[in-house]
Design a protein around this motif. Structure first.
Motif, short mmCIF file in Angstrom:
data_model
loop_
_atom_site.label_atom_id
_atom_site.label_comp_id
_atom_site.label_asym_id
_atom_site.label_seq_id
_atom_site.Cartn_x
_atom_site.Cartn_y
_atom_site.Cartn_z
N TRP A 17 0.83 -1.20 0.00
CA TRP A 17 0.00 0.00 0.00
C TRP A 17 0.86 1.25 0.00
O TRP A 17 0.59 2.22 -0.73
N ALA A 18 1.92 1.27 0.80
CA ALA A 18 2.78 2.45 0.89
C ALA A 18 3.47 2.73 -0.45
O ALA A 18 3.54 3.88 -0.89
N VAL A 19 3.95 1.68 -1.09
CA VAL A 19 4.62 1.86 -2.38
C VAL A 19 3.63 2.32 -3.44
O VAL A 19 3.92 3.21 -4.25
N ALA A 20 2.42 1.73 -3.44
CA ALA A 20 1.42 2.09 -4.44
C ALA A 20 0.98 3.54 -4.29
O ALA A 20 0.70 4.22 -5.29
N ARG A 21 0.93 4.04 -3.06
CA ARG A 21 0.42 5.38 -2.83
C ARG A 21 1.51 6.45 -2.76
O ARG A 21 1.26 7.61 -3.13
N ARG A 22 2.70 6.09 -2.31
CA ARG A 22 3.71 7.11 -2.02
C ARG A 22 4.89 7.13 -2.97
O ARG A 22 5.60 8.14 -3.04
N ALA A 23 5.14 6.02 -3.68
CA ALA A 23 6.32 5.97 -4.54
C ALA A 23 6.19 6.97 -5.68
O ALA A 23 5.13 7.06 -6.32
N ARG A 24 7.26 7.70 -5.94
CA ARG A 24 7.24 8.72 -7.00
C ARG A 24 7.56 8.13 -8.37
O ARG A 24 7.29 8.76 -9.39
N THR A 25 8.18 6.96 -8.39
CA THR A 25 8.49 6.30 -9.65
C THR A 25 7.85 4.92 -9.67
O THR A 25 7.38 4.41 -8.64
N ALA A 26 7.84 4.32 -10.84
CA ALA A 26 7.18 3.02 -11.00
C ALA A 26 8.07 1.85 -10.61
O ALA A 26 7.58 0.73 -10.44
#
Length: 405
Positions: A216-225
């Protein structure tokens, strides 16, 4: 050399870029969830004798057993009747949730907890199919089993359509489930109950809970793919590895059963099938059993045929047509066992395990027929607009987008 390198790189790409066998995994999910749910509902009047306080395997014996083998069961955390009733009800509800594909990541974990808790509470209650359900409940946790034929896949399709229209899609249920499950894990761990058993299952529960938070954190907060792609690759590898283990487990079951039968004198002389047909415990239809056992040639053919099919099946996996023929024979055999010997849940468990080898084209045709039948029922019920057909799995994005509950 170049061909070998290309083949290896192509295989790696196939394993990492997609979750293989989405239809087969969905059938396994539906099959084992339905088997366990039907068993729990059928045995509901006898639940106290099977797994509860009124069973022959009493509380003291249960504590001694779990203390020796370290098996995981939440039912040994308390001897209160309300605790048992709650655990039994949650096991049934998690089975229903997994069957429908609602929040399959959370449902698969709760399904595993329910299966292990009940079966480890009374280890002598079962007919062989319980062992298969026991193992598969653990393997399903590692699969992405909600990509097709699930409410998760439907929710994702509707979410993509809403985002395409410029609408904002917010998942509130996922964080709530994550928070409640985390609180339950924390309370169980803080009370000292969680690690009374072997640490593998508790560590798996905490690992899945932490992985959901990371996703969830990566899906919502990550700036790159890149972080999301890395997690997706890891999820695909785990799924494909678990699918391989499920296939190997099914082959191992048939191979060991076949080779053990070869060593038995009754299987060697072709009379083994005759005896269970005349056991009261395995004769729900005595007249039918007498009819089948009255023909010696038929008994001999069924006896030898069973051994041949079980021993030969693992060797036919490289030949599609031979595999499909033997697979049809095994499914038919388990269907006959369910009726003639009165072992419906054993047969359902084995048929669900066999489903991992069903051809994708066949499963898609079955899914199409089910969808058309559903549309016909809805249209006769007053709804003229049929539900949209689900896209092929290669066109379906991840079924746990956002919060992977």
């Amino acid at each position: 050399m170049n061909r070998v390198a290309l083949a290896v790189s192509g295989g790696i790409a196939r394993v990492t870029e997609s979750a293989l066998g989405p239809y087969q995994t969905a059938v396994i999910r539906i099959g084992f969830a339905a088997t366990w749910l039907l068993f729990l509902l059928c045995e509901y009047p006898h639940r106290h004798e099977l797994y509860g306080p009124d069973g022959p395997w009493g509380w003291d014996l249960g504590q001694q057993l779990t203390g020796l083998n370290g098996s995981f069961t939440v039912l040994m955390w308390s001897d209160a009747r309300l605790w048992f009733e709650t655990g039994y009800a949650l096991a049934a509800l998690s089975s229903l949730s997994l069957l429908l594909g609602w929040r399959t990541r959370t449902a698969s974990v709760l399904f595993m907890v329910g299966v292990l808790s009940l079966q480890n509470r009374s280890v002598f209650m079962g007919d062989g199919g319980d062992n298969v359900v026991h193992l598969m409940s653990i393997y399903l946790v590692f699969t992405r089993c909600g990509r097709v034929w699930s409410l998760d896949a439907r929710r994702e399709r509707l979410g993509r359509a809403a985002r395409a229209r410029g609408e904002r899609v917010v998942d509130r249920t996922g964080p709530v489930l994550w928070g409640v499950s985390g609180l339950a894990l924390a309370v169980a761990t803080g009370s000292g109950r969680m690690f009374d058993s072997d640490g593998l299952i508790p560590a798996l529960l905490w690992g899945v809970w932490a992985a959901q938070a990371l996703w969830w954190a990566v899906a919502r907060r990550a700036r790159t793919a890149e972080p999301r792609i890395a997690l997706d690759v890891l999820a695909n590898v785990l799924h494909n590895a678990a699918l391989l283990v499920i296939m190997a487990e099914a082959c191992l079951i048939y191979a060991t059963a076949g080779w053990y039968k070869i060593q038995g004198s009754r299987w060697q002389d072709g009379t083994a099938v005759h005896y269970p047909l005349h056991l009261d415990y395995f004769s729900p239809w005595p007249a039918l059993a007498d009819l089948l056992s009255s023909n010696g040639t038929m008994v001999m053919l069924v006896t030898y045929g069973t051994v041949i099919v079980q021993v030969a099946f693992p060797f036919t996996l490289l030949h599609r047509r031979a595999k499909n023929v033997l697979l049809a024979f095994m499914i038919l055999e388990h269907s006959v066992i369910a009726v003639v010997l009165g072992l419906p849940f054993f047969s359902l468990a084995m048929i669900a395990a066999d489903a991992v080898f069903l051809p994708t084209s066949f499963l898609r045709r079955v899914g199409g027929l089910a969808a058309r039948a559903r549309e016909g029922l809805l249209s006769r019920g007053g709804r003229d607009t049929p539900a949209p057909a689900p896209p092929a799995p290669e066109d379906t994005e991840r079924s746990h987008v956002g919060f992977p509950a």
